[in-house]
Design a protein around this motif. Structure first.
Motif, short mmCIF file in Angstrom:
data_model
loop_
_atom_site.label_atom_id
_atom_site.label_comp_id
_atom_site.label_asym_id
_atom_site.label_seq_id
_atom_site.Cartn_x
_atom_site.Cartn_y
_atom_site.Cartn_z
N ALA A 7 108.19 -38.63 -12.42
CA ALA A 7 107.60 -37.91 -11.29
C ALA A 7 106.46 -37.05 -11.82
N PRO A 8 105.39 -36.89 -11.04
CA PRO A 8 104.26 -36.09 -11.52
C PRO A 8 104.61 -34.61 -11.68
N VAL A 9 105.55 -34.13 -10.86
CA VAL A 9 105.98 -32.73 -10.93
C VAL A 9 107.49 -32.70 -10.76
N LYS A 10 108.15 -31.97 -11.64
CA LYS A 10 109.61 -31.80 -11.54
C LYS A 10 109.94 -30.32 -11.57
N PHE A 11 111.00 -29.97 -10.84
CA PHE A 11 111.55 -28.62 -10.91
C PHE A 11 113.06 -28.78 -10.96
N GLU A 12 113.61 -28.61 -12.16
CA GLU A 12 115.04 -28.81 -12.37
C GLU A 12 115.59 -27.66 -13.19
#
Length: 160
Positions: A7-12
């Motif tokens: 994914a181009p942007v992840k927030f985990e």
């Protein structure tokens, strides 16, 4: 809906990462984003590309850039968000999704503050306990809006 590993942007787990698209197609390298300077650099140097991905990065980036605000007054937090948003937008001022996502996040925060201003008592609580809670809630609003922007982008991609 299936979520892809790439994914181009992840927030985990409280951590924002972006796929460094300058390394593609040869390498799949993710970069941790921890400061507003990291967000600005990623957008400016085209590490994150494509209008929707830039919008998602901007929204998460605004949250990441402001989540460590230590003040207790929500209106001071709002001003900090405004300044941070202006700074992030300067990375690529012609990127429509960048300014759109930042404005959308600012608007949700404005509606939150406006709700307090128009409450029956007519003011934001100024006691340290309540004011701190209001800032924490405002921060969570930014994260929630970033999540919504990402989810809407994913849904649009799947619809195509």
């Amino acid at each position: 809906m299936k979520v892809f590993d790439i994914a181009p942007v992840k927030f985990e787990n409280g951590q924002m990462t972006i796929l460094d698209q300058t390394k593609l197609p040869g390498e799949e390298v993710y970069i941790k984003i921890e400061t507003k300077e990291d967000v600005w650099d990623a957008i400016y140097h085209l590490k994150v590309r494509g209008a929707p991905a830039i919008g998602v990065a901007a929204a998460y980036g605004l949250y990441v850039s402001t989540r460590n605000f230590e003040g207790t007054r929500v209106k001071e937090f709002r001003e900090y968000v405004r300044q941070t948003s202006e700074y992030l937008n300067s990375a690529r001022p012609t990127a429509v999704n960048l300014s759109w996502a930042l404005k959308r996040c600012e608007d949700i925060l404005d509606r939150y503050i406006h709700a307090f201003d128009n409450a029956a008592d007519g003011f934001l609580c100024t006691c340290d306990h309540c004011a701190g809670d209001q800032v924490d809630d405002a921060k969570l609003l930014l994260l929630d809006e970033a999540e919504k922007i990402r989810e809407e982008d994913e849904a649009a991609c799947y619809a195509m």
